[in-house]
Scaffold this motif. Structure first.
Motif, short mmCIF file in Angstrom:
data_model
loop_
_atom_site.label_atom_id
_atom_site.label_comp_id
_atom_site.label_asym_id
_atom_site.label_seq_id
_atom_site.Cartn_x
_atom_site.Cartn_y
_atom_site.Cartn_z
N TYR A 55 0.79 6.17 7.00
CA TYR A 55 0.89 4.76 6.62
C TYR A 55 1.99 4.01 7.37
O TYR A 55 1.71 2.98 8.00
CB TYR A 55 1.07 4.61 5.10
CG TYR A 55 1.23 3.16 4.73
CD1 TYR A 55 0.10 2.36 4.59
CD2 TYR A 55 2.48 2.58 4.60
CE1 TYR A 55 0.24 1.00 4.31
CE2 TYR A 55 2.62 1.24 4.31
CZ TYR A 55 1.50 0.45 4.17
OH TYR A 55 1.63 -0.88 3.92
N PRO A 56 3.27 4.43 7.34
CA PRO A 56 4.28 3.64 8.05
C PRO A 56 4.07 3.63 9.56
O PRO A 56 4.42 2.67 10.23
CB PRO A 56 5.61 4.29 7.67
CG PRO A 56 5.27 5.62 7.12
CD PRO A 56 3.87 5.55 6.61
N HIS A 57 3.45 4.68 10.09
CA HIS A 57 3.16 4.70 11.53
C HIS A 57 2.14 3.62 11.87
O HIS A 57 2.32 2.86 12.81
CB HIS A 57 2.65 6.08 11.94
CG HIS A 57 2.23 6.13 13.38
ND1 HIS A 57 3.14 6.11 14.41
CD2 HIS A 57 1.00 6.17 13.94
CE1 HIS A 57 2.48 6.14 15.55
NE2 HIS A 57 1.19 6.17 15.30
N LEU A 58 1.07 3.53 11.09
CA LEU A 58 0.03 2.55 11.36
C LEU A 58 0.42 1.13 10.99
O LEU A 58 0.16 0.19 11.74
CB LEU A 58 -1.26 2.89 10.61
CG LEU A 58 -2.19 3.91 11.22
CD1 LEU A 58 -3.40 4.11 10.33
CD2 LEU A 58 -2.62 3.51 12.61
N PHE A 59 1.02 0.93 9.84
CA PHE A 59 1.19 -0.42 9.31
C PHE A 59 2.59 -0.99 9.41
O PHE A 59 2.77 -2.18 9.21
CB PHE A 59 0.67 -0.48 7.87
CG PHE A 59 -0.82 -0.48 7.86
CD1 PHE A 59 -1.53 -1.65 7.96
CD2 PHE A 59 -1.51 0.71 7.81
CE1 PHE A 59 -2.90 -1.66 8.01
CE2 PHE A 59 -2.89 0.72 7.85
CZ PHE A 59 -3.59 -0.47 7.95
#
Length: 117
Positions: A55-59
């Motif tokens: 999640y934090p990598h993508l968004f």
């Protein structure tokens, strides 16, 4: 780079605005976080799993735990693009199909495959 096409069937009537990509980003991001967050949806800042979580990598454009490139940066450009195949703005009725294409760039595909065996 890989492209994923999602087709949705509307339960109710609705309307897509000119810049509907941000709405799709928010809906997809919220759904992804609910599925992958092992920390009960707490903020990613300070989370011990933030370096390995998709999640934090993508968004949020966060670097992974062991970045190969751009090591001096904490944040990088998000590795995805949403494309709406239909012309917007437009209204649609219940039962109408709405198609969205998600393009994942670079490392995002490897992370996605690792997150969902």
């Amino acid at each position: 780079m890989a492209r994923y096409r999602f087709r949705f069937v509307a339960c109710d009537e609705g309307f897509l605005r000119t810049f509907a990509g941000s709405a799709w980003r928010g809906a997809f991001g919220g759904a992804l976080k609910r599925v992958v967050c092992a920390m009960r949806l707490r903020p990613c800042e300070g989370c011990p799993l933030a370096g390995t979580c998709i999640y934090p990598h993508l968004f949020e454009g966060r670097q992974g735990a062991d970045p190969v490139r751009l090591k001096s940066l904490d944040r990088i450009a998000v590795p995805y693009v949403f494309e709406l195949d239909d012309v917007v703005p437009r209204s649609f009725g219940a039962g109408s199909e709405v198609t969205v294409t998600l393009t994942l760039i670079g490392d995002a595909n490897r992370r996605l495959a690792r997150s969902y065996p």
